[in-house]
Design an enzyme around this catalytic site. Structure first.
Site, PDB file in Angstrom:
ATOM      1  N   ARG A 121     -13.735  11.109   1.928  1.00 53.36           N
ATOM      2  CA  ARG A 121     -13.606   9.864   1.152  1.00 53.36           C
ATOM      3  C   ARG A 121     -14.319   9.998  -0.195  1.00 53.36           C
ATOM      4  NH1 ARG A 121     -17.055   5.637   1.372  1.00 53.36           N
ATOM      5  NH2 ARG A 121     -17.687   6.024   3.517  1.00 53.36           N
ATOM      6  N   TYR A 148       4.531  -4.492 -14.087  1.00 48.52           N
ATOM      7  CA  TYR A 148       4.920  -4.231 -12.699  1.00 48.52           C
ATOM      8  C   TYR A 148       4.517  -5.448 -11.850  1.00 48.52           C
ATOM      9  CZ  TYR A 148       4.961  -1.926  -8.149  1.00 48.52           C
ATOM     10  OH  TYR A 148       5.198  -1.595  -6.846  1.00 48.52           O
ATOM     11  N   ASP A 175      -0.657   1.860 -18.253  1.00 47.79           N
ATOM     12  CA  ASP A 175       0.089   2.327 -17.079  1.00 47.79           C
ATOM     13  C   ASP A 175       1.209   3.213 -17.638  1.00 47.79           C
ATOM     14  OD1 ASP A 175       1.923   2.660 -14.988  1.00 47.79           O
ATOM     15  OD2 ASP A 175       1.480   0.698 -14.114  1.00 47.79           O
ATOM     16  N   LYS A 217       5.857   7.910  -8.088  1.00 49.04           N
ATOM     17  CA  LYS A 217       7.120   7.916  -8.819  1.00 49.04           C
ATOM     18  C   LYS A 217       7.414   9.305  -9.400  1.00 49.04           C
ATOM     19  CE  LYS A 217       6.717   3.602  -7.720  1.00 49.04           C
ATOM     20  NZ  LYS A 217       6.135   2.588  -8.609  1.00 49.04           N
TER      21      LYS A 217
HETATM   22  C1  LIG Z   1       5.188   1.601  -8.517  1.00 48.74           C
HETATM   23  C2  LIG Z   1       4.409   1.187  -9.672  1.00 48.74           C
HETATM   24  C3  LIG Z   1       3.062   0.795  -9.528  1.00 48.74           C
HETATM   25  C4  LIG Z   1       2.379   0.719  -8.169  1.00 48.74           C
HETATM   26  O1  LIG Z   1       2.252   1.977  -7.584  1.00 48.74           O
HETATM   27  P1  LIG Z   1       2.206   2.249  -5.991  1.00 48.74           P
HETATM   28  O2  LIG Z   1       2.093   3.727  -5.899  1.00 48.74           O
HETATM   29  O3  LIG Z   1       3.454   1.703  -5.401  1.00 48.74           O
HETATM   30  O4  LIG Z   1       1.004   1.535  -5.474  1.00 48.74           O
HETATM   31  C5  LIG Z   1       2.363   0.467 -10.675  1.00 48.74           C
HETATM   32  N1  LIG Z   1       2.939   0.500 -11.897  1.00 48.74           N
HETATM   33  C6  LIG Z   1       4.229   0.860 -12.067  1.00 48.74           C
HETATM   34  C7  LIG Z   1       4.795   0.890 -13.441  1.00 48.74           C
HETATM   35  C8  LIG Z   1       4.994   1.209 -10.965  1.00 48.74           C
HETATM   36  O5  LIG Z   1       6.277   1.548 -11.146  1.00 48.74           O
END
Ligand SMILES: *Cc1c(COP(=O)(O)O)cnc(C)c1O
Length: 400
Positions: A58, A116, A190, A215
């Site tokens: 962790r 998001y 992000d 992603k």
């Molecule tokens: C999917 C996504 C998130 C969240 O990510 P997870 O891995 O599903 O927790 C945050 N920002 C964007 C732009 C996303 O597409």
């Protein structure tokens, strides 16, 4: 911005801890919750931080750390100074970490409405009850930003998503970073939609970059993870690392390994995502019953020119609406044979989602519509398959 060579970080992350003879060619998975000490003296020295070493997964683990470092080097390539990465159990965990790790009750986050869906819900349902307020404003409106920053000296963070989901609006990163510095705020981007291949926010003076590596970085829909990257050494290695360990949102070594494996083809995949998406967007534009197409590679997208200056390509995400709105959209979605209806993005195969009922259902309908997310809007994450297969399926679903 000149295109920097990607360097060894884009190809492999060898195990930096390997000491037992000649190292393996591939990064090993350390499937171990804890690490052993040769003596109590060594244990104490490692716990005190006087000797480098592992304690408990962790807190960190050689597999996780190697992948975090690889992404940090990719986001920080060509920049003076070191870049640090923290790998988290999901993209939401990375967003939670920056929010809970950096902000205190009374602090304010300035952000945009088109975020998001999970991020909006986290700010509203987790941070707000803790006394961390948010102000939503168009981050391209510099006059409005000046007024808001002058009036609210508790604003500690400016949080943006560029390109945004799903209408692909962009924020000028260089201007935003300069703005934030003048008012002593941290900036967070992000960068999930762009990936470090297409956009390097740190190069424009942004403080923190995060990804849902679930992603594009993983790219194969095999694992959930996230990452937070920054050049702020003390914040990353002390405050945020400590909070990560306490929140317990560390990535698992197995997920880290899957992510690492997927990243070997990231640069190649992004090139093909951009090529295929451009052709899909142009095909959609030529259809009589398509009302709107949002794609950064189309000259009529409002941020086409800005994207050209701060991105290396327009990316693989498109959203569009049929002339028949929601009703026609539902018929289209049910006719698809090759593309997959699924609530994720950034994979090798073409994925389709309906934002109003899926990714953006947590956002109030009036707010959604005010930001171009009409009820009939459809989002495509264009994959890297043969373009003929993608075009054939979309065209038959639109027109048959
Ligand atoms: C999917 C996504 C998130 C969240 O990510 P997870 O891995 O599903 O927790 C945050 N920002 C964007 C732009 C996303 O597409």
């Amino acid at each position: 911005m000149s295109k920097q060579p990607l360097g060894p970080a884009s190809i492999s992350a060898r195990d930096p801890q390997w000491t037992a003879g000649n190292p393996p060619h591939q990064l090993p998975i350390y499937a171990a919750s804890s690490f052993t000490f040769e003596s109590i003296e060594q244990g104490i020295a490692i716990f005190e931080g006087n000797t480098p070493g592992n304690i408990y997964s962790r807190f960190g683990n050689p597999t996780i750390d190697a992948v975090a470092d690889k992404i940090a080097r990719l986001e920080g390539r060509g920049l003076p100074g070191d870049t640090y990465g923290l790998l988290t159990s999901s993209g939401m965990a990375a967003i939670s970490l920056i929010g809970l790790g950096l902000l205190n009750p009374g602090d304010v986050v300035l952000t945009q409405a088109d975020l998001y869906g999970g991020t909006v819900a986290l700010f509203r349902d987790v941070l707000q009850p803790l006394g961390i307020k948010m102000i939503i404003h168009d981050l391209r409106d510099e006059e409005g930003l000046t007024r808001i920053l002058e009036e609210n000296d508790q604003i500690k963070m400016i949080y943006t998503e560029t390109p945004s989901n799903p209408t692909l609006r962009c924020v000028d990163l260089e201007r935003l970073a300069a703005f934030a510095k003048a008012y002593d705020c941290f900036t967070v981007v992000d960068n999930t939609f762009a990936t470090p291949i297409l956009q390097q926010p740190l190069a424009y003076g942004i403080d923190f970059v995060l990804h849902s590596t679930t992603k594009y970085l993983n790219g194969h829909a095999t694992g959930t993870a996230g990452v937070l990257v920054s050049q702020h050494k003390d914040l990353m290695q002390q405050q945020l690392l400590t909070k990560l360990r306490l929140l317990g949102c560390t990535a698992s070594p197995w997920e880290a390994w899957l992510l690492h494996n997927g990243m070997k083809t990231l640069a190649l995949r992004m090139e093909r995502h951009c090529q295929n998406a451009q052709m899909v967007a142009e095909m959609l534009l030529a259809q009589e019953n398509v009302a709107t197409v949002h794609y950064l590679g189309l000259p009529d997208h409002p941020d086409h020119e800005l994207a050209k200056t701060q991105m290396q390509g327009p990316g693989g995400m498109i959203s569009f609406e049929l002339a028949g709105g929601l009703t026609a959209g539902k018929v289209f979605l049910n006719r698809l044979k090759f593309c997959t209806l699924t609530p994720t993005l950034g994979d090798v195969d073409t994925l389709i989602l309906h934002p109003a009922t899926m990714s953006h259902r947590a956002i109030a309908p009036e707010v959604r519509r005010a930001h171009g997310i009409s009820d009939g809007l459809i989002r495509i994450s264009v994959g890297i398959e043969d373009i003929a297969d993608i075009l054939y399926d979309l065209e038959q679903a639109i027109n048959s």
